[in-house]
Structure formats: C-alpha cells, structure tokens
Design a protein around this motif. Sequence first.
Motif, PDB file in Angstrom:
ATOM      1  N   MET A  42      18.758   6.852   7.988  1.00 42.16           N
ATOM      2  CA  MET A  42      19.416   6.919   9.296  1.00 42.16           C
ATOM      3  C   MET A  42      19.933   5.558   9.743  1.00 42.16           C
ATOM      4  N   ARG A  43      19.129   4.523   9.588  1.00 38.41           N
ATOM      5  CA  ARG A  43      19.530   3.222  10.146  1.00 38.41           C
ATOM      6  C   ARG A  43      20.667   2.594   9.331  1.00 38.41           C
ATOM      7  N   LEU A  44      20.595   2.675   8.003  1.00 37.74           N
ATOM      8  CA  LEU A  44      21.679   2.095   7.190  1.00 37.74           C
ATOM      9  C   LEU A  44      22.965   2.894   7.371  1.00 37.74           C
TER      10      LEU A  44
ATOM     11  N   GLY B 251       4.635  -6.904   2.834  1.00 28.32           N
ATOM     12  CA  GLY B 251       3.817  -5.762   2.385  1.00 28.32           C
ATOM     13  C   GLY B 251       3.702  -4.723   3.478  1.00 28.32           C
ATOM     14  N   ILE B 252       4.741  -4.612   4.320  1.00 26.98           N
ATOM     15  CA  ILE B 252       4.657  -3.820   5.548  1.00 26.98           C
ATOM     16  C   ILE B 252       4.297  -2.347   5.289  1.00 26.98           C
ATOM     17  N   ASP B 253       4.703  -1.804   4.137  1.00 20.62           N
ATOM     18  CA  ASP B 253       4.411  -0.383   3.875  1.00 20.62           C
ATOM     19  C   ASP B 253       3.035  -0.176   3.248  1.00 20.62           C
TER      20      ASP B 253
ATOM     21  N   VAL C 221      12.182  -8.870  15.362  1.00 18.31           N
ATOM     22  CA  VAL C 221      11.204  -8.683  14.276  1.00 18.31           C
ATOM     23  C   VAL C 221      11.967  -8.632  12.963  1.00 18.31           C
ATOM     24  N   ALA C 222      11.319  -9.054  11.878  1.00 15.16           N
ATOM     25  CA  ALA C 222      11.983  -9.065  10.579  1.00 15.16           C
ATOM     26  C   ALA C 222      12.062  -7.630  10.069  1.00 15.16           C
ATOM     27  N   SER C 223      13.246  -7.031  10.124  1.00 11.30           N
ATOM     28  CA  SER C 223      13.420  -5.651   9.649  1.00 11.30           C
ATOM     29  C   SER C 223      14.592  -5.583   8.688  1.00 11.30           C
ATOM     30  N   ALA C 224      14.318  -5.085   7.469  1.00  8.70           N
ATOM     31  CA  ALA C 224      15.390  -4.952   6.475  1.00  8.70           C
ATOM     32  C   ALA C 224      16.364  -3.857   6.879  1.00  8.70           C
ATOM     33  N   GLN C 225      15.859  -2.862   7.596  1.00 11.05           N
ATOM     34  CA  GLN C 225      16.752  -1.766   7.989  1.00 11.05           C
ATOM     35  C   GLN C 225      17.761  -2.261   9.023  1.00 11.05           C
ATOM     36  N   VAL C 226      17.295  -3.057   9.986  1.00 14.15           N
ATOM     37  CA  VAL C 226      18.193  -3.578  11.023  1.00 14.15           C
ATOM     38  C   VAL C 226      19.188  -4.555  10.399  1.00 14.15           C
TER      39      VAL C 226
ATOM     40  N   GLY D 228       2.304  -5.255  14.398  1.00 15.60           N
ATOM     41  CA  GLY D 228       2.630  -4.268  15.436  1.00 15.60           C
ATOM     42  C   GLY D 228       3.681  -3.255  14.977  1.00 15.60           C
ATOM     43  N   GLU D 229       4.524  -3.646  13.996  1.00 18.49           N
ATOM     44  CA  GLU D 229       5.539  -2.721  13.478  1.00 18.49           C
ATOM     45  C   GLU D 229       4.922  -1.440  12.907  1.00 18.49           C
ATOM     46  N   LEU D 230       3.654  -1.531  12.495  1.00 20.10           N
ATOM     47  CA  LEU D 230       2.995  -0.341  11.925  1.00 20.10           C
ATOM     48  C   LEU D 230       2.966   0.803  12.928  1.00 20.10           C
TER      49      LEU D 230
ATOM     50  N   ALA E 162      12.276 -10.325   5.239  1.00 21.40           N
ATOM     51  CA  ALA E 162      12.465  -8.878   5.086  1.00 21.40           C
ATOM     52  C   ALA E 162      13.119  -8.593   3.729  1.00 21.40           C
ATOM     53  N   ARG E 163      12.813  -7.426   3.156  1.00 19.58           N
ATOM     54  CA  ARG E 163      13.312  -7.132   1.799  1.00 19.58           C
ATOM     55  C   ARG E 163      14.824  -7.352   1.726  1.00 19.58           C
ATOM     56  N   ASP E 164      15.284  -7.873   0.570  1.00 19.87           N
ATOM     57  CA  ASP E 164      16.680  -8.329   0.472  1.00 19.87           C
ATOM     58  C   ASP E 164      17.504  -7.504  -0.518  1.00 19.87           C
TER      59      ASP E 164
ATOM     60  N   HIS F 190       3.729  10.294   4.220  1.00 14.44           N
ATOM     61  CA  HIS F 190       3.499  10.221   2.774  1.00 14.44           C
ATOM     62  C   HIS F 190       2.498   9.139   2.370  1.00 14.44           C
ATOM     63  N   ARG F 191       2.634   7.951   2.978  1.00 16.10           N
ATOM     64  CA  ARG F 191       1.748   6.866   2.531  1.00 16.10           C
ATOM     65  C   ARG F 191       0.326   7.070   3.025  1.00 16.10           C
ATOM     66  N   LEU F 192       0.180   7.785   4.134  1.00 17.20           N
ATOM     67  CA  LEU F 192      -1.157   8.106   4.615  1.00 17.20           C
ATOM     68  C   LEU F 192      -1.801   9.148   3.690  1.00 17.20           C
TER      69      LEU F 192
HETATM   70  C1  S3P Z   1      12.755  -0.387   4.452  1.00 13.65           C
HETATM   71  C2  S3P Z   1      12.392  -1.343   5.360  1.00 13.65           C
HETATM   72  C3  S3P Z   1      11.115  -1.352   6.061  1.00 13.65           C
HETATM   73  C4  S3P Z   1      10.111  -0.406   5.408  1.00 13.65           C
HETATM   74  C5  S3P Z   1      10.720   0.914   5.051  1.00 13.65           C
HETATM   75  C6  S3P Z   1      11.867   0.715   4.075  1.00 13.65           C
HETATM   76  C7  S3P Z   1      14.089  -0.491   3.810  1.00 13.65           C
HETATM   77  O1  S3P Z   1      11.306  -0.951   7.406  1.00 13.65           O
HETATM   78  O2  S3P Z   1       8.990  -0.209   6.239  1.00 13.65           O
HETATM   79  O3  S3P Z   1       9.755   1.761   4.455  1.00 13.65           O
HETATM   80  O4  S3P Z   1      14.321   0.159   2.764  1.00 13.65           O
HETATM   81  O5  S3P Z   1      14.929  -1.230   4.337  1.00 13.65           O
HETATM   82  P1  S3P Z   1      11.765  -2.015   8.527  1.00 13.65           P
HETATM   83  O6  S3P Z   1      13.106  -2.496   8.170  1.00 13.65           O
HETATM   84  O7  S3P Z   1      11.802  -1.234   9.806  1.00 13.65           O
HETATM   85  O8  S3P Z   1      10.722  -3.081   8.524  1.00 13.65           O
END
Ligand code: S3P
Length: 442
Positions: free
Chosen positions: A105-107, A321-323, A171-176, A345-347, A199-201, A395-397
Amino acid sequence: MNIPRLRVAPQKKPLRGRIFVPGDKSISHRAVLLGTLADGVSIIRNWLPAGDTLATLEVVRALGVLIEVDEKETWAWDLRIEGRGLNGLSAPSGPLNCKNAGTSMRLLAGIMAGQAFPVVIDGSEQLRKRPMRRISDPLAQMGALIESQDGRAPLHITPAKLHGINYEMAVASAQVKSAILLAGLYAAGETSVYQPGPARDHTERMLAAMGVPLESDGSWITLPAERPLSLKPLDLTVPGDISSAAFPLVAAAIIPHSEITLVNIGANETRTGLLDMLQAMGAQFSLQNERETGGETAVDLLVRFDELHAADVSGDMVVRGIDEFPIMAVAATQAAGTSTVSDAGELRVKEVDRISVLAGELRKMNVPIDEKEDGFTVHGPLRLHGATVDSHDDHRLAMSLAVAGLAADSPTWIENAQCAHDSFPAFVEAMQSLGANMKWEE
Ligand code: S3P
C-alpha cells in the motif's frame, strides 16, 4: 469446515538439516512494482509467492501489466514482467486491494500519486487500521491529492502535478522513504529524504540497477532533477528472506544440540539486526559462502545451539531488525538474565500492536513480559508451558509462537496460524524437514 490449528509439541530431539527459505518479501514487492515501471522485460527469479506479495502482483496486473509466472516451487516462482514504462499504466476498473500488505500500500501510493488517472487503494480490515499519514503527508507536500479516512485506508488518489521536496522522516521507515522516492520519479526537480537510522535500502539498490543516479551519504538520499526518462529492466535472483530465516535460526539456537544450515539468505547490512542481537546473546552461528545476488549480499547461515544470555537492544539495531522482535522475545525467554528492548515504539503499528499482543500471548505460556511504551523486558531463562495461543492474524507472531511451542514443556496450539503464509509459504513443511514437532490439526 473446521479451520486448522497448528499443533506444536515439545522438541526433545535436536533440529538438524539444511534448508532454503523463500525469497525476500521486501525485495519481491519492489521487484514487481519497479519492474512494472521499466521500459522492457524484467526477469525475476526466486520470487516469493506469499499472501502479501501476491497482493502486489494482482494489483499491478489490475494496472494493465502482463506478468508470466513459472511456478518452479510452490514457494519460489520465476516472473517475466512486461514493463510499461513510467507513464504506461492503465486505469484499473476498481479499487486496488493490497490485502494485509503495508509495504504494498505505501509504495504503491507513491507510484499512484504520479499517474494521470484516479485510483482507490484499499486493503484488509487489518491494513485499514494502520497509519497512512506517514506517507500521505509527505506526498501531499509534493503536490499529491490524497484523501484518506482520518489517516487510514482506503486512499483516494486523484491526478496532480508533483514537485520534489526535502523531507526529514521522524522515524526511520523504508516504506516512507520508498514512497517518497517513487513519487519523486514523477516529480519536477530534486527529491531528498533524510533517514534518522539505517532503514532497509532495497529500493535504492534496485533503482540504481535500473539506471537512476541516486545519491546517498547514508542519511540524506537524493533523487536528482537530472535523470533518465526511462528505467532499465531488472534481471535478478531474489535472496532468501532473513526475516523468514529468523524462525528456524532462533529455533536451532534454543533447542539443545541443534545444528542447521539456512542456505542463500540475504545479508544486506540494513537487515541483519537480529544477527547482532543473537551475537550479543552468545548464540553460535557463522556466515559462510558470502556472494552477490541481485545487487544484494547472500550467505549460508550455520547455526548451533548454545546457552544464551540476556542482551539490551536499542538504536540502529532496532531499525535493522524491526520485524524480528516477536522471535527475539522468544530467544530472550531462554536467555539467562534480563533482556530489554527500547526505541522500538514502531512495533505498536505493525500488523498488530506487536508489543501488547506479543506480551499477551507469551503470558499464556508463562512468560511474564514487562511492556514499555517503546519496547519490553523479558526475565529469563523461563520454563515455557504449552497453551492455546492466537496469532491475531499476524504472520510473524504465528511463527514466533510456533518456535516458542517447541521450547515448551507441553503441547501448544496456535489458532489462526495460516497467516504464516503472508510471508513464509510452507513454513510448517520447512520446520518439519528440520525435524520440528509441528503439524496442522483440524
Ligand atoms: C518494510 C519496511 C518495514 C518493515 C516491513 C517491510 C519494507 O516497515 O517493518 O515489514 O519492505 O519496506 P517500515 O518502513 O514501516 O519500518
């Protein structure tokens, strides 16, 4: 029809073996979304056909994109994506359904903000509860016209002219970050995003492979005003998902005398926070056969059981290691001493509130987790008791509770565990092939 529950029995025998885990979810989402925008045919191997990524595949098909699928394994597909170019997508006939997938959704919102047709982006009840202002605010600053339901999906996007911005993420968010950079492909001028942590690149790596001259100093990532008008197609093999490998990895680390190898796992530095946490806890593992695949680093992970001790986790390790916190909490139950997680807190805004829901379910198994606003504390080592627990459709839970069940002293039943399929198709089969005592039960 009865919905199957996952039954997990105490694991008396060590876990042994060598397995592949399915492809990386973050990279699989991006390969489809970006392949769609390329000029030409992209080839994606070892793509992850999980609930979340299949939602992305169906969404881009609804935008007129042709994708041929070769189902090599139930959990690993090869894709041939006929890219439509940045401006070649067609208006869909109805709302785009991202199901449970926040990344989708976000991308997608970033890409849709730049299209010449209106769209509605929607998802499951679970996704409709998650915050979307974090993307709709910066996109609106770029000129996008997005209407939400008080900051939640469905998102109604109407065509607008976009311009670049300099945006500092709180906050560091790869989705944003990704949503802004993808909208930037449609914006006049330069677009820059500041990230307060690593955040993941994957988006940046993939865009670079497609010929986009991104600049980064690690904090500011800039899409320059001068850039090619078309994107080169992708040709990549997706590495195994370290966020899926996390479950067998922790299982082997806490079940006595286990020794397993997880083959071809992505080891991008922005994703290896769990390895650092486990190292701090004294876990025994090694990274072998390091190689490059699809612009990413992959390794084989050899893991052996050893006694664990507590660790404190905060800062960049959390972002990287946010997930992995549900499964890290399970590891902490078996570690001697008090483990504390902070800055997380993002959790609280993941698939569910992963602090309170995790604490609530683990309490049923005799884990007295102390909740904090931005994390939690676990006092180990604990003797886990089997119980009937619930994934809350996360799923991760579901998979973390399954691993906790292996370490318990009596059987555990996990209700609503089928959602493991959102990221890890054939999770139960993979665990069974290592000798794990788990099976579906009607
Ligand atoms: C993801 C980014 C992370 C992660 C999610 C996948 C991504 O979320 O928790 O499972 O693929 O960009 P945030 O960007 O909200 O930290």
